[in-house]
Design an enzyme around this catalytic site. Structure first.
Site, short mmCIF file in Angstrom:
data_model
loop_
_atom_site.label_atom_id
_atom_site.label_comp_id
_atom_site.label_asym_id
_atom_site.label_seq_id
_atom_site.Cartn_x
_atom_site.Cartn_y
_atom_site.Cartn_z
CE LYS A 315 -6.90 -9.52 27.56
NZ LYS A 315 -7.57 -8.23 27.36
CE LYS A 399 -1.11 -7.19 24.49
NZ LYS A 399 -2.03 -7.75 23.53
CD GLU A 409 -8.36 -6.88 30.68
OE1 GLU A 409 -7.80 -7.25 29.65
OE2 GLU A 409 -9.53 -6.47 30.74
CG ASN A 417 -9.61 -3.89 27.52
OD1 ASN A 417 -9.20 -4.68 26.66
ND2 ASN A 417 -9.77 -4.23 28.78
#
Ligand code: GLY
Length: 523
Positions: A315, A399, A409, A417
């Protein structure tokens, strides 16, 4: 001296005739561990040659035998060098199983080398037919993504066996993690005070230039490490030293990276090095994804938050007055090098902020990690960097599992989140200046857990436990009066909102989370 070996086996994969057996035997000999050739195992078991098995049972029969043999060999869980057949890891489920249990190296060679070696060696049933070259080229194309999913990819046609063995040996002792994403796969390596590990990561890419993106705090505290990493490259780097902190995570700051890189005349073979905490890492990665339509990226995070979260998963982005991280992209690095010794100079407040992300991932996915965090509580603030290493590695491992299943996502990655819906809104409502990101996440975790308790889905005792753990780490657990009310307006800008509802991760027990669609009024 006997090298220190990790307990995972090392698997050599790759197309036929790329040198798996030759290099595998030499590596096993060097390390004093067994060498297992899966094709030989299959032949011994069936008491028939591979060619005969193909003739009698076809490819499906051979693959079934191959998968059974690989499972059995990995079950032994002993250090060994294992050479698998060229098609063994093409099946995604088998490949992921092997990647979970072993270090995987793909060996590569040019098609000419492959054909020359194959014609000189044993019968290759999969290269039969009128046009072996066309068959090899089409198999290589079909398997490209599968072969890229490896801890390392090494060429064997223009290097000697010792060079390959040295590289495999180093990789094995480093024991990196892999984020398996087809052609975007990359290793995440953990080291202690080894700037030369970053040198190697950059050198492997053969860059025409290096654009270092950092911030002034990191540069002041750690520049000697960076200098040591870059000096052997003999490349004059473009060093972009950003003003520190979330309030500077803006388009204007990203513009300074673009300006510096383009002003220095970088070309498409340049590499962007993200060297800093979460804020510079996110902006460096965004700049890499946009400069000349995309440059290669190496991430070397220096903060705990950068290590466990920002540098893993691709990200990128920056903040907007309307909300946090509202503009960005997905852009994976070529490698991540985590040197935990950077934590020696990280301020305690920043360390605590990083621990909020570790608590988050433990709470969502790993009750055992949560127990580990609970066992040392406030001590995490002061423990030496090496004591944090297992916790960092575990958080990254967790992760990786999430991101490898849902890189963009579209579904399950949203569990990461947790605490961020309220946390992000709080950051935006306070002008990104009052709370560090991890501090806002800590407040968000408690608020979201307590919302879950009110809705009867989260156990009250768990919410209390997390509140106490975060407080012991030195994190805030409550917003100042009025802040949450102001944050509410920013929930409407959340990326996960649809109409008046928002997709929210909800903790049902320690280490277990589910996604729920919650009305904004219920948060
Ligand atoms: N920080 C949340 C994610 O990477 O998905």
């Amino acid at each position: 001296m006997q090298p220190t070996l990790k307990t995972r086996p090392l698997v050599l994969s790759g197309f036929m005739a790329t040198g798996k057996t030759t290099c595998g035997r030499a590596l096993a000999g060097r390390c004093g561990v067994p060498f297992v050739d899966v094709d030989e195992e299959i032949e011994r078991e069936a008491n028939r040659s591979i060619a005969d098995i193909w003739a009698a049972e076809g490819e499906p029969g051979f693959r079934a035998r191959e998968q059974a043999a690989i499972s059995r060999i990995l079950e032994a869980r002993a250090p060994a060098v294992i050479a698998v057949g060229g098609g063994a890891l093409v099946d995604g489920a088998t490949r992921r199983r092997v990647l979970d249990r072993a270090i995987v190296v793909t060996l590569e060679a040019d098609v000419d080398t492959i054909l020359a070696r194959a014609s000189a060696g044993a019968v290759r049933p999969n290269l039969g037919g009128p046009d072996p070259r066309a068959r090899a080229v089409s198999l290589l194309l079909a398997r490209r993504e599968a072969y890229a999913e490896a801890h390392a990819v090494m060429r064997t046609d223009d290097v000697d066996v010792d060079t390959v063995v040295d590289a495999c040996h180093r990789l094995w002792t480093e024991d990196p993690l892999l984020l398996p994403l087809g052609a975007r796969s990359h290793a995440i390596t953990f080291v202690r005070n080894k700037p030369n590990r970053l040198t190697d990561a950059l050198a492997t890419l053969g860059p025409s230039g290096v654009v270092v993106v950092t911030d002034s705090n990191v540069h002041r505290a750690r520049h000697a490490w960076l200098d040591a990493a870059l000096a052997p490259l003999a490349i004059e780097p473009v060093v972009v030293t950003l003003p520190p902190g979330e309030p500077n995570k803006t388009l204007a700051t990203v513009g300074t990276i673009w300006d510096a890189a383009l002003g220095a005349g970088i070309d498409r073979d340049a590499v962007v090095l993200a060297w800093g905490g979460g804020v510079p890492c996110d902006m460096a990665a965004f700049a890499a994804s946009t400069l000349l339509r995309g440059l290669r990226l190496v991430a070397a995070p220096t903060s705990l938050l950068g290590m466990v979260d920002a540098s893993v998963g691709g990200k990128t982005g920056f903040d907007h007055a309307a909300g946090k991280n509202l503009i960005g992209s997905f852009w994976q690095p070529s490698q991540v090098v985590i040197d935990v010794d950077h934590l020696a100079t990280l301020p305690t407040r920043e360390r605590a902020a990083g621990l909020a992300e570790v608590v988050k991932i433990a709470l969502a996915l790993d009750a055992g990690l949560l127990d580990t965090l609970d066992a040392a509580r406030g001590a995490w603030r002061t423990l030496p960097p090496e004591d944090l290493l297992p916790v960092i590695r575990r958080a990254v491992e967790l992760k990786i599992r999430v991101v490898s299943d849902d890189e963009r996502e579209s579904s399950t990655r949203a569990i990461l989140n947790l605490g961020h819906t309220i946390g992000h809104a709080l950051e935006a409502a306070t002008g990104f200046a009052r709370h560090l990101h991890g501090e806002a996440v800590a407040i968000g975790l408690v608020a979201e857990l307590e919302a879950g308790v009110r809705r009867g889905v989260t156990p009250a005792a768990l919410a209390t436990r997390i509140r106490h753990l975060l407080a012991a780490i030195g994190l805030p657990t409550d917003a100042a009066p009025g802040e949450l009310a102001r944050a509410r307006a920013f929930l409407h800008a959340d990326k996960k909102r649809a109409g008046g509802r928002i997709r929210l991760p909800v903790v049902t027990e320690a280490g277990r989370v589910t996604m729920d669609s919650v009305g904004l009024a219920a948060i």
